[in-house]
Design a protein around this motif. Structure first.
Motif, PDB file in Angstrom:
ATOM      1  N   ASN A 146       0.157   1.211  -5.120  1.00 18.94           N
ATOM      2  CA  ASN A 146      -0.027  -0.112  -4.527  1.00 18.94           C
ATOM      3  C   ASN A 146       1.217  -0.758  -3.932  1.00 18.94           C
ATOM      4  OD1 ASN A 146       1.013  -0.580  -7.023  1.00 18.94           O
ATOM      5  ND2 ASN A 146      -0.990  -1.124  -7.893  1.00 18.94           N
ATOM      6  N   GLN A 147       2.304  -0.005  -3.856  1.00 24.42           N
ATOM      7  CA  GLN A 147       3.396  -0.546  -3.036  1.00 24.42           C
ATOM      8  C   GLN A 147       4.363   0.536  -2.563  1.00 24.42           C
ATOM      9  OE1 GLN A 147       5.937  -3.636  -4.420  1.00 24.42           O
ATOM     10  NE2 GLN A 147       7.108  -2.379  -5.811  1.00 24.42           N
TER      11      GLN A 147
ATOM     12  N   LEU B  94       7.322  -5.504  11.738  1.00 22.38           N
ATOM     13  CA  LEU B  94       7.137  -5.042  10.361  1.00 22.38           C
ATOM     14  C   LEU B  94       6.330  -6.058   9.565  1.00 22.38           C
ATOM     15  CD1 LEU B  94      10.654  -3.544   9.585  1.00 22.38           C
ATOM     16  CD2 LEU B  94       8.494  -2.309   9.687  1.00 22.38           C
ATOM     17  N   ARG B  95       6.646  -7.329   9.785  1.00 20.92           N
ATOM     18  CA  ARG B  95       5.906  -8.377   9.069  1.00 20.92           C
ATOM     19  C   ARG B  95       4.440  -8.312   9.421  1.00 20.92           C
ATOM     20  NH1 ARG B  95      10.041 -13.234   8.681  1.00 20.92           N
ATOM     21  NH2 ARG B  95      10.717 -12.756   6.560  1.00 20.92           N
ATOM     22  N   LYS B  96       4.155  -8.077  10.667  1.00 19.95           N
ATOM     23  CA  LYS B  96       2.765  -8.012  11.102  1.00 19.95           C
ATOM     24  C   LYS B  96       2.020  -6.901  10.382  1.00 19.95           C
ATOM     25  CE  LYS B  96       2.755  -9.987  15.657  1.00 19.95           C
ATOM     26  NZ  LYS B  96       3.255  -9.614  16.983  1.00 19.95           N
ATOM     27  N   ILE B  97       2.693  -5.803  10.155  1.00 16.72           N
ATOM     28  CA  ILE B  97       1.990  -4.715   9.471  1.00 16.72           C
ATOM     29  C   ILE B  97       2.111  -4.825   7.948  1.00 16.72           C
ATOM     30  CG2 ILE B  97       2.212  -3.149  11.446  1.00 16.72           C
ATOM     31  CD1 ILE B  97       4.408  -1.706   9.875  1.00 16.72           C
ATOM     32  N   GLY B  98       2.613  -5.953   7.450  1.00 18.85           N
ATOM     33  CA  GLY B  98       2.504  -6.227   6.017  1.00 18.85           C
ATOM     34  C   GLY B  98       3.787  -6.136   5.228  1.00 18.85           C
ATOM     35  N   LEU B  99       4.931  -6.197   5.868  1.00 20.62           N
ATOM     36  CA  LEU B  99       6.176  -6.087   5.121  1.00 20.62           C
ATOM     37  C   LEU B  99       6.457  -7.383   4.351  1.00 20.62           C
ATOM     38  CD1 LEU B  99       8.865  -4.156   4.958  1.00 20.62           C
ATOM     39  CD2 LEU B  99       9.830  -6.095   6.179  1.00 20.62           C
ATOM     40  N   ILE B 100       6.836  -7.229   3.080  1.00 18.32           N
ATOM     41  CA  ILE B 100       7.223  -8.386   2.267  1.00 18.32           C
ATOM     42  C   ILE B 100       8.673  -8.190   1.880  1.00 18.32           C
ATOM     43  CG2 ILE B 100       6.717  -9.688   0.175  1.00 18.32           C
ATOM     44  CD1 ILE B 100       3.983  -8.022   0.255  1.00 18.32           C
ATOM     45  N   LEU B 101       9.459  -9.270   2.024  1.00 17.41           N
ATOM     46  CA  LEU B 101      10.854  -9.159   1.637  1.00 17.41           C
ATOM     47  C   LEU B 101      10.952  -9.103   0.110  1.00 17.41           C
ATOM     48  CD1 LEU B 101      12.537 -11.549   4.205  1.00 17.41           C
ATOM     49  CD2 LEU B 101      12.257  -9.062   4.287  1.00 17.41           C
TER      50      LEU B 101
ATOM     51  N   GLU C 216       0.862  -1.179   0.000  1.00 15.83           N
ATOM     52  CA  GLU C 216       0.000   0.000   0.000  1.00 15.83           C
ATOM     53  C   GLU C 216       0.902   1.234   0.000  1.00 15.83           C
ATOM     54  OE1 GLU C 216      -2.110   0.185   3.762  1.00 15.83           O
ATOM     55  OE2 GLU C 216      -0.585  -1.124   4.642  1.00 15.83           O
ATOM     56  N   GLU C 217       0.296   2.391  -0.162  1.00 15.81           N
ATOM     57  CA  GLU C 217       1.099   3.603  -0.179  1.00 15.81           C
ATOM     58  C   GLU C 217       1.232   4.148   1.249  1.00 15.81           C
ATOM     59  OE1 GLU C 217      -0.319   6.509  -2.889  1.00 15.81           O
ATOM     60  OE2 GLU C 217       1.486   7.750  -2.718  1.00 15.81           O
ATOM     61  N   LEU C 218       2.471   4.245   1.742  1.00 17.28           N
ATOM     62  CA  LEU C 218       2.691   4.696   3.125  1.00 17.28           C
ATOM     63  C   LEU C 218       3.830   5.703   3.138  1.00 17.28           C
ATOM     64  CD1 LEU C 218       2.724   1.210   4.902  1.00 17.28           C
ATOM     65  CD2 LEU C 218       0.905   2.914   5.052  1.00 17.28           C
ATOM     66  N   CYS C 219       3.781   6.636   4.120  1.00 19.19           N
ATOM     67  CA  CYS C 219       4.952   7.488   4.285  1.00 19.19           C
ATOM     68  C   CYS C 219       5.695   7.059   5.555  1.00 19.19           C
ATOM     69  CB  CYS C 219       4.556   8.967   4.332  1.00 19.19           C
ATOM     70  SG  CYS C 219       3.598   9.369   5.790  1.00 19.19           S
ATOM     71  N   GLU C 220       6.852   7.642   5.794  1.00 20.69           N
ATOM     72  CA  GLU C 220       7.698   7.170   6.895  1.00 20.69           C
ATOM     73  C   GLU C 220       6.986   7.244   8.239  1.00 20.69           C
ATOM     74  OE1 GLU C 220      11.176   9.521   6.147  1.00 20.69           O
ATOM     75  OE2 GLU C 220      11.398   8.493   4.224  1.00 20.69           O
ATOM     76  N   GLU C 221       6.274   8.363   8.472  1.00 21.10           N
ATOM     77  CA  GLU C 221       5.590   8.527   9.755  1.00 21.10           C
ATOM     78  C   GLU C 221       4.556   7.440   9.970  1.00 21.10           C
ATOM     79  OE1 GLU C 221       6.319  11.295   7.880  1.00 21.10           O
ATOM     80  OE2 GLU C 221       7.985  11.620   9.302  1.00 21.10           O
ATOM     81  N   GLU C 222       3.797   7.182   8.898  1.00 19.92           N
ATOM     82  CA  GLU C 222       2.748   6.169   9.007  1.00 19.92           C
ATOM     83  C   GLU C 222       3.345   4.828   9.413  1.00 19.92           C
ATOM     84  OE1 GLU C 222      -0.738   7.435   5.877  1.00 19.92           O
ATOM     85  OE2 GLU C 222       1.214   6.842   5.061  1.00 19.92           O
ATOM     86  N   ILE C 223       4.502   4.503   8.817  1.00 17.85           N
ATOM     87  CA  ILE C 223       5.123   3.225   9.150  1.00 17.85           C
ATOM     88  C   ILE C 223       5.543   3.215  10.607  1.00 17.85           C
ATOM     89  CG2 ILE C 223       7.070   1.701   8.643  1.00 17.85           C
ATOM     90  CD1 ILE C 223       6.944   2.793   5.766  1.00 17.85           C
ATOM     91  N   ARG C 224       6.163   4.299  11.059  1.00 15.42           N
ATOM     92  CA  ARG C 224       6.570   4.386  12.464  1.00 15.42           C
ATOM     93  C   ARG C 224       5.372   4.211  13.374  1.00 15.42           C
ATOM     94  NH1 ARG C 224      11.934   6.124  12.999  1.00 15.42           N
ATOM     95  NH2 ARG C 224      11.708   5.756  15.235  1.00 15.42           N
ATOM     96  N   LEU C 225       4.255   4.899  13.019  1.00 17.69           N
ATOM     97  CA  LEU C 225       3.049   4.804  13.821  1.00 17.69           C
ATOM     98  C   LEU C 225       2.557   3.368  13.897  1.00 17.69           C
ATOM     99  CD1 LEU C 225       0.872   7.911  12.921  1.00 17.69           C
ATOM    100  CD2 LEU C 225       1.617   7.172  15.212  1.00 17.69           C
TER     101      LEU C 225
END
Lengths: 160, 676
Positions: free
Chosen positions: B193-194, B213-220, B162-171
């Motif tokens: 979309n990514q 990170l994996r829990k929030i959807g990170l894919i290697l 999905e489209e995320l910015c750095e803050e959103e990821i930290r949150l």
């Protein structure tokens, strides 16, 4: 009110569109089969095209009769005179053989053409025989055409 | 007009000549080889299937190479190239080109290997492109992708769907695992979309962070590279460019062989012929030093063939006249009738015991075709087109040439009937004069006025109908006469009277009787035979009917059964009626051509005498008449065939003969012919 001209025109219309419907159905069916064969064997194009066009003649016979009627009553070629109700009805009657016979013979000829196309697809050298089978059906359209032509020709000579 | 006499031929020669003999026979193309079934303690037979298969494989290599060349280089072909036929070669020319065999094979394999290279390189390019697609999101990463770790930090590369910015990821990370703090996120690239991220963290929190990170959807990442993604993409692109260059080199190399197509074609034919020759070897019986071969040969060629075989190979040839059912049939006709052989053969070859009816059929064929097509203009167009094709393309295939010759004659007949009925592109000349010149057309017999009569006006249709029936009766009688001749040839003179004369009497009698009554005189324009013909006709028909009644059931011994059979056959008179009526198609199709042609002329002249009017007329004239020619020529062809096959052949023709199929050069591109 004179209905004569209308009746004659109705005859011409019937001859054209009924025979035309028949030919459309016949050629349409054969066309579907032809396209299928061409997908496998493009080299048979000329052969299947000939078979496919066989049921097209009824439509032309219808056109021919319609034209003769239009000419007879003077819509084409000028000199449209008074057409009595009787004369109109006679033209209408004269158009019926090719109208009905054209419709049905073209449909059934189309079926024979489809079968012929399948035969040619399997054995291209049976073309001569495959051509004759649909031609049998066409005989009846030709007989109807003949009667329609003779009748229209006769009406003109009656001088009603 | 004949079925050629056939002879059985047996050829005896030394084994070492077997292939040469077969090659010579193949070029002569006059012998139909039969399987020789001698197999005993001396004679044996071979199985050369593996050899002929391997030759066929070589032929297909040649075909493949040709296909590859034509894929990359356009070959110039005329519109009418299908009429051209095979290029003729003399034996010397053939032998000369055949020397190039190794060269041709090498060439074919080279071309195929080029093609293989192209395919391989294309596959590679696809693989590179996939890799580029996978790496492109990481292009902005300025370190190498499998950056390991430093003394106290670790790195994670990955993407979110999905489209995320750095803050959103930290949150998001804080939501899942609030304690994890010692990390930094950098977004490398993102779209709707990514989002690709580079995360650096303290070694101690690596595991927690990764699971968070994996829990929030990170894919290697699916593709990694030991180097910097940007430079990797650049190197991939340059590799693609190199491959593309290779491909275009191969394509150019293939295209440069366009001129070698004839060579490849020659060797396609060469191998096909060779395969055929080897498959014929199986039909030969061998002894240790000699071989025997049997087959059929037309008598006219047998002398020459034996002479050639004896002179070249010292072969002993034995000939005997062939009789019996299984002997193949070869027709011989003069130039006028021969084109119609194709029509006869498309029905069935005549049996060995009957006359070849081609010559008689040809006359009726041309006449009937002409009557149905009946337009001088159309006939001229057809004859000119066929004549042109015959003159231009001398090497045309025999079958095609035969058909085109037939349509040439049909065109002449069509012109003749068109002039008779006064139809030249319908009423084109009159229409042109009336519309564009403003005066009635001059009288040109045959073109504006009929030489005989106009079948579309007044009593024309009925007159032509009567003549159609007359021609039909003549046609049917010709069929009956042929049957009579066949009977007489077989020595059954009396059958000719029972089966043929009887029907001729019945039909003629009935016609006489009808013509002397009032019924038909109206249609015949007042023509009427004198009443005495009613009596004559009656007597003729009566004699015929009695003959049929008594003799047509002659195969039955039981007299009652015989009479019943006779009566049933007499009932067949109805079929004669329908046969004769069937000839009304001569009139109907003839009228169709003329009237439809007239329709187009009228349509074209609708806008009168103006510039637009002339243009419209020209367009409608060309399209309309072409259409009419197409559809009516087809109709005339089909229905002429029908009249021959059903009405005419039905009266006498047995058919069922086996067409003579000589062992010959059966190739696609070149024709190697040895004249004998």
């Amino acid at each position: 009110m004179e209905l004569g001209l209308f009746l004659a025109l109705l005859g011409a219309a019937l001859a054209t569109f009924m025979a035309g419907i028949g030919s459309s159905i016949g050629v349409g069916k054969a066309g579907v089969a032809a396209a299928g064969v061409l997908a496998e064997e493009p080299s048979l194009f000329s052969k299947v095209l000939i078979l496919m066009l066989l049921p097209a003649t009824q439509g032309i016979y219808g056109l021919l009769v319609a034209f003769l009627i239009l000419q007879g009553v003077g819509i084409i070629g000028g000199g449209a005179g008074e057409i009595s109700n009787l004369e109109g009805l006679l033209y209408l009657a004269a158009s019926l053989p090719i109208a009905a016979s054209g419709l049905f013979s073209a449909i059934h000829q189309g079926k024979c053409s489809v079968a012929g196309i399948h035969t040619v697809a399997k054995k291209p050298d049976t073309m001569g025989k495959s051509l004759i089978i649909p031609a049998m059906v066409e005989t009846y359209a030709i007989l109807a055409l003949l009667i329609s032509i003779l009748a229209i020709n006769g009406i003109g000579a009656l001088g009603i | 007009m004949a079925i050629l006499k056939m002879q059985r031929i047996s050829i005896y020669a030394l084994s070492r000549y077997s292939k040469d003999v077969l090659e010579t026979l193949q070029r002569m193309g006059v012998i139909e080889i039969e399987k020789c079934n001698i197999e005993d303690s001396v004679f044996y037979q071979t199985d050369s299937t593996p050899l002929s298969t391997s030759f066929l494989r070589s032929a297909s290599v040649m075909v493949q190479a040709q296909e590859i060349i034509t894929e990359y280089a356009k070959e110039k072909k005329g519109l009418l190239s299908s009429l051209e036929g095979r290029t003729p070669l003399t034996v010397d020319e053939y032998e000369e080109i055949a020397q190039k065999n190794p060269e041709a094979l090498r060439l074919a394999y080279k071309i195929i290997s080029y093609k293989k290279k192209i395919t391989e390189n294309k596959a590679k390019i696809i693989a590179y492109n996939t890799r580029i697609d996978a790496l492109t999101p990481w292009q902005n990463l300025d370190v190498v992708m499998d950056t390991g770790s430093t003394a106290s930090s670790k790195f994670i590369l990955g993407s979110f769907p999905e489209e995320l910015c750095e803050e959103e990821i930290r949150l998001k990370v804080a939501e899942v695992s609030p304690e994890t703090e010692l990390f930094d996120v950098e977004v490398i690239s993102k779209d709707s979309n990514q989002t690709c991220v580079f995360v650096v963290c303290y070694k101690g929190v690596y595991d927690e962070l990764l699971s968070a990170l994996r829990k929030i959807g990170l894919i290697l990442p699916s593709a990694t590279t030991p180097s910097n993604p940007d430079s990797e993409i650049k190197s991939l692109k340059s590799r693609i460019a190199k491959r593309e260059e290779l491909i275009s080199e191969c394509e150019k190399a293939i295209a440069s062989h366009l001129n070698d197509l004839p060579l490849l074609r020659f060797f396609e034919d060469y191998y096909v012929m060779k395969a055929e020759r080897y498959s014929q070897l199986d039909n030969i019986s061998y002894s240790p030093h000699t071989f025997v071969m049997t087959g059929y040969i037309p008598k006219k060629d047998s002398e020459k063939v034996s002479k050639v075989l004896f002179e070249r190979y010292g072969a002993e040839v034995e000939l005997e006249d062939a009789e019996g059912e299984d002997v193949p049939v070869l027709l011989k006709n003069n130039a006028f009738a021969a084109p119609a052989e194709g029509v006869l053969l498309s029905y069935s070859a005549p049996s060995r015991f009957e006359l070849d009816p081609t010559a008689i059929m040809a006359v009726f064929y041309y006449v009937f075709f002409g009557m149905m097509f009946s337009d001088a203009g159309y006939g001229l167009v057809m004859s000119l087109a066929c004549g042109f094709a015959l003159l231009k393309f001398k090497n045309m295939e025999a079958g095609l040439k035969r058909s085109i010759k037939m349509f040439f004659y049909c065109g002449i007949s069509t012109t003749f009937w068109g002039l008779m009925f006064g139809s030249f592109f319908g009423d084109a000349v009159s229409v042109i004069f009336n519309t564009f010149i403003g005066q009635p057309a001059p009288v040109i017999p045959g073109i504006t006025t009929p030489i005989w009569f106009n079948p579309t006006v007044g009593s024309g249709p009925t007159t032509l109908l009567m003549f159609s029936f007359l021609f039909g009766i003549i046609h049917l009688f010709a069929g009956l006469t042929l049957q009579a001749v066949n009977y007489i040839r077989q020595g059954n003179f009396i059958y000719a009277i029972y089966d043929d004369l009887s029907w001729i009497l019945v039909v003629t009698g009935a016609v006489f009787a009808l013509l002397s009554t009032d019924m038909l005189s109206g249609m015949m324009g007042g023509f009427k035979l004198s009443p005495v013909f009613l009596t004559i006709g009656g007597i003729m028909a009566g004699i015929g009917a009695v003959l049929i009644l008594i003799f047509s059931g002659r195969e039955s011994k039981n007299p009652l059964k015989r009479l019943l059979k006779g009566a049933y056959n007499l009932y067949g008179a109805t079929s004669y009626l329908s046969d004769i009526l069937s000839y009304s198609r001569l009139l109907a199709l003839g009228l169709a051509t003329g009237v439809v042609a007239g329709v187009f002329n009228q349509l074209g002249s609708m806008l009168g005498n103006s510039v637009v009017g002339v243009i419209l007329f020209v367009i409608v004239f060309i399209i309309g008449h072409l259409l009419n020619i197409g559809i009516n020529a087809l109709g005339a062809y089909v229905h002429t065939n029908r009249l021959q096959f059903v009405e005419f052949f039905g009266k006498f023709y047995t058919g069922g003969g086996r067409d003579f199929k000589p062992y010959a050069v059966n190739t696609k591109h070149y024709n190697i012919k040895e004249d004998i």
